[in-house]
Design a protein around this motif. Structure first.
Motif, short mmCIF file in Angstrom:
data_model
loop_
_atom_site.label_atom_id
_atom_site.label_comp_id
_atom_site.label_asym_id
_atom_site.label_seq_id
_atom_site.Cartn_x
_atom_site.Cartn_y
_atom_site.Cartn_z
N ASP A 1 -13.83 37.38 38.50
CA ASP A 1 -12.79 37.99 37.96
C ASP A 1 -12.42 38.71 39.22
O ASP A 1 -12.93 39.06 39.90
N LEU A 2 -10.93 38.08 39.15
CA LEU A 2 -10.68 38.16 40.43
C LEU A 2 -8.88 38.45 40.76
O LEU A 2 -8.79 37.09 39.69
N THR A 3 -7.95 38.68 41.33
CA THR A 3 -6.98 39.11 41.49
C THR A 3 -6.32 38.47 42.78
O THR A 3 -6.73 39.53 43.35
N LEU B 1 -8.45 35.17 38.57
CA LEU B 1 -9.42 34.93 37.57
C LEU B 1 -9.64 35.97 36.00
O LEU B 1 -10.12 37.35 36.70
N ASP B 2 -9.84 35.69 34.93
CA ASP B 2 -10.16 36.63 33.69
C ASP B 2 -11.46 36.72 33.27
O ASP B 2 -11.34 35.89 32.64
N ASN B 3 -12.76 37.36 34.14
CA ASN B 3 -13.89 36.95 33.39
C ASN B 3 -13.92 35.60 32.95
O ASN B 3 -14.54 35.58 32.15
N VAL C 1 -7.57 31.17 33.03
CA VAL C 1 -7.20 30.93 34.68
C VAL C 1 -5.18 31.07 34.51
O VAL C 1 -4.82 30.94 33.90
N TRP C 2 -4.78 32.40 35.46
CA TRP C 2 -3.86 32.57 35.21
C TRP C 2 -3.37 32.00 36.35
O TRP C 2 -3.39 32.69 37.73
N ILE C 3 -2.32 31.06 36.98
CA ILE C 3 -1.36 31.44 38.14
C ILE C 3 -0.32 31.57 37.65
O ILE C 3 0.97 30.99 37.08
N GLY C 4 0.67 32.73 38.51
CA GLY C 4 1.76 32.55 39.06
C GLY C 4 2.22 33.67 37.33
O GLY C 4 3.41 33.11 36.30
N GLY C 5 1.29 34.85 36.80
CA GLY C 5 1.32 34.93 35.06
C GLY C 5 1.51 33.75 34.14
O GLY C 5 1.84 33.64 32.65
#
Lengths: 250, 536
Positions: free
Chosen positions: A32-34, A17-19, A69-73
């Motif tokens: 904001d977490l990975t 989760l990018d900001n 929101v990123w999942i698996g790049g």
């Protein structure tokens, strides 16, 4: 629909989760977490701190107001829930009450239940994997609370999603059953390599599966780190305070 | 009230209600067992009427439910539809409207001189629509029951847990699959109950068939009973018809008992369920069109009542003594019926609670069950049957028409008891659960307790029950149609007379007055109930 999810390598996918911002009533949330691929992350925090919202943002049930929101790049910020490579298990109502175990699991493979014989094999083996072989024809009402959650897990297995989200999935189970289910999650993770993000009320859940711990407060991540470290006597004071107050509540 | 007295009051209420229903049945039994008028059995005329009664009720039910299904789905899929809560409020209106008022509204749209005819003439089509007969009956029944069915189906859909919609979105279910796997099972659970309820309402529908049936071809049992008694004075036929009607209602109630009653419990005008799907544009458009059509179908006749009523000559109408007398008669009889009804319901509710509290956690005693059943006794014996039974019985001793005020008050009060019971019971039970121990400890009992403890907490619910019961009896035509005469005329009775003598403008004006009275009472009831709920 399966296509979008197939191009993610089997095994775990990282979740980022990018900001991401989201407004719930008057509360402004910022996440904001990975979580690395195949890792296990536990999310704890007081009620109303935004734990479920965080999962809903990953699953696509809530839309981020800003951020990505990123999942698996892959950027999934604008994708609907069915095209995100995640499976989610809720506390209740994971199963359709009028369908038997086999059909409930089968839905994960084909949402219209037109199962090929290969699909049926996959469903049967998933049911066996969660320890429910022989109970395929049962309706949810004839199952215990723990068994129902096992059926929901079997469905996530046939979906083959690289990310599993648990929204207080075991909160209504007793301690022994809860530990049993956590061990099952651990086994399944080791076997499939899927990434697990779980929201829980019990900090010891995070210790049982060696995991990353994220502590949420008022819509943002107040502290994070490996669970053993976070929950040890020299963990962050913030967390100590929460755990202390929680213990005195019980 | 001391404990003994409370138990006694409930039994007394039961006795009164059973006397009312039982007396009517006795009257019928005496006739069958060789009374003066005699009972001649069932002839082909009676069977034909019975067949038509079932036919119109089946068709009305089928059409209402089939049309309500897509409408309810569309409303459920669009929690954010503009004006949605207003539409749902509107959908609660038809059943609250006196049937006679609704019938006039429907003719103002679809009748010979209605909006539809005017529109067709404007487009150069000169067929004059004829709604009298089966068409009109169906139209009116759909007007009443489509909104009801829509609300009840919507309530079923609202019971679907939000998690199901999340799952459907995550699994990527298509529209037909969603319907088959999620919506249909939820709807199906309540569908037999919903259909049964509507069927019952249509079988016992009197006013609609009387005014829109238009002749012996399209007559139902209830209307035939009225005609046999009021015009032909054919007692034998009335007895046969009444027995048949009673058998029919009993059969339907037995079915309803098996199917379970549909509930609207927990329904609000605002849905809290969120759907997590983004329907396609075509689906959304179709839904919007459906909702708009449903809205127009229900709103047009109601607007028609207001528009055609407003064009009546109120200057003259309100200077007719007979109009004022009818208004006053209606208000007096309605208030008396409402008072009696609330009293009966309160007696039943309080003694039921007393018996239930006394047993603690044990199984329900017979008396408690009987008190529960007593409240809905009137549903088993339709008002027309009660009226007809007493009419037939009393004619041996007095002029039946002289009983008009007593019968109207008694039957209308009994008619409203189930509704008053439903309003009062939760309020009373909550109060009792909260206060019983405290009152016992402090020694507050009897009249003191009612005055100091129960009345302040109950008065809003009592007010709601009263207003609701009064609105129901104000709009009722059945009993007064049987017993009405030149000395005792209520507003609906006068309205029917003016319709019968083709003074349409007068009828429309009276309908507006009646409609405003009933709606005003319903709104009062609604507000009082809302306040009571908020205070609890």
């Amino acid at each position: 629909m399966q296509d979008d999810r197939a191009d993610i390598a089997k095994g775990g996918a990282s979740v980022r989760l990018d900001n991401v911002t989201f407004r719930y009533g008057s509360m402004e949330m910022l996440f904001d977490l990975t979580v690395e691929g195949s890792a296990i992350a536990a999310i704890i925090g007081p009620s109303g701190s935004g734990k479920s919202t965080l999962l809903n943002l990953v699953a696509g049930f809530e839309k981020a107001e800003s951020g990505r929101v990123w999942i698996g790049g892959k950027d999934v910020t604008l994708l609907p829930p069915s095209r995100r490579a995640v499976s989610m298990v809720f506390q209740d109502n994971n199963l359709f009450a009028h369908l038997d175990v086999f059909s409930n699991v089968g839905l994960g493979r084909r949402p219209d239940l037109k199962l090929s014989s290969a699909d049926e094999d996959a469903v049967s083996s998933a049911i066996a994997k969660v320890g429910l072989a022989g109970k395929e024809k049962r309706r949810p009402e004839a199952l215990s609370g723990g068994e129902r959650q096992r059926v929901a897990l079997a469905r996530t297995l046939v979906r083959n999603s690289p990310v599993l989200l648990l929204d207080e999935a075991f909160a209504s189970l007793g301690p022994a059953l809860r530990h049993e289910m956590l061990d099952l999650i651990g086994d399944l993770r080791d076997e499939t390599g899927m990434t697990v993000i779980m929201v829980t009320h019990h900090p010891d859940d995070a210790l049982r599966l060696s995991s990353m711990l994220f502590f949420l407060e008022e819509g943002h991540i107040a502290a994070s780190g490996p669970a053993e470290q976070m929950l040890s006597p020299d963990g962050p004071p913030l967390l100590r305070k929460y755990l202390g107050s929680q213990e005195s509540e019980v | 009230m001391p404990f003994r007295a409370r138990q006694l009051s409930g039994i007394l209420a039961l006795v009164l209600l059973s006397l009312l229903a039982g007396g009517a049945l006795m009257g019928l039994v005496f006739e069958v067992l060789g009374g003066v008028g005699g009972f001649t059995g069932f002839d082909s005329y009676i069977w034909r009427i019975a067949r038509f009664t079932l036919l119109q009720a089946s068709l009305s039910t089928l059409l209402s439910v089939i049309l309500a299904l897509p409408l309810a789905r569309a409303l459920h899929a669009r929690p954010d539809f503009p004006g949605r809560s207003m539409i749902l409020r509107l959908f609660a209106l038809p059943l609250a409207l006196p049937a006679l008022v609704a019938v006039l509204g429907i003719t103002s749209i679809y009748g010979r001189n209605g909006l539809l005819a005017a529109g067709m003439a404007y487009l150069g089509m000169h067929q004059i629509p004829d709604i009298y007969g089966l068409t009109g009956i169906l139209l009116a029944h759909i007007f009443f029951n489509l909104p009801l069915a829509t609300r009840l189906i919507l309530a079923s859909l609202d019971t679907i847990p939000e998690d199901y919609w999340k799952l459907a979105a995550q699994l990527g279910m298509s529209e037909p699959t969603r319907f088959r796997l999620i919506e249909w099972p939820a709807i199906l659970r309540n569908l037999p109950g919903i259909a049964g309820l509507i069927f019952m309402l249509c079988v016992t529908s009197f006013t609609v068939v009387l005014t829109l049936g238009g002749g012996p071809r399209a007559t139902t049992l209830e209307v035939a009973i009225y005609q046999a008694l009021h015009f032909d004075f054919d007692i034998a036929r009335a007895v046969a018809l009444t027995l048949l009607q009673l058998a029919l209602t009993l059969a339907i109630l037995a079915f309803l008992g098996l199917a379970g009653r549909p509930t609207e419990e927990g329904q609000t005008f605002r849905t809290t369920t969120r759907r997590f799907d983004d329907p396609e544009r075509a689906t959304r458009l179709f839904g919007s069109v459906l909702i708009a059509c449903g809205f127009l179908f229900v709103a047009a006749p109601i607007a028609g009542t207001v528009v055609s009523g407003a064009s009546a000559d109120f200057g003259r109408l309100l200077f007719e003594p007979v109009v004022w007398r009818a208004i006053m008669t209606s208000i007096c009889l309605g208030a008396a019926a409402a008072f009696l009804s609330v009293l009966l319901a309160l007696a039943l509710v309080s003694s039921r609670e007393h018996v239930a509290t006394a047993r603690g956690y044990g199984p329900a005693r017979p008396l408690e069950r009987v008190l529960d059943l007593g409240a809905s006794l009137i549903l088993v014996v339709p008002p027309i049957v009660i009226g007809a039974g007493w009419f037939i019985l009393s004619r041996h001793y007095v002029d039946p028409f002289s009983l008009a005020p007593v019968m109207v008050v008694a039957v209308n009060a009994a008619m409203a008891v189930p509704f008053a019971f439903r309003v009062l019971r939760p309020a009373w039970d909550t109060m009792a659960a909260r206060n019983n121990r405290l009152c016992a400890q402090l020694g507050i009992a009897g009249w003191t307790r009612f005055r100091l403890i129960d009345w302040p907490g109950l008065k809003r619910s009592l007010g709601a029950a009263f207003a609701f019961a009064m609105a129901l009896s104000l709009g009722d035509l059945g009993t007064i149609a049987l017993f009405g005469n030149d000395t005792v005329q209520t507003l609906p009775y006068l309205l029917l007379q003016r319709m019968g003598s083709y003074r349409t403008a007068d009828a429309a004006g009276l309908a507006l007055i009646l409609g405003i009275l009933c709606m005003g009472l319903m709104m009062l009831a609604d507000r009082a109930q809302g306040d009571a709920d908020a205070g609890r």
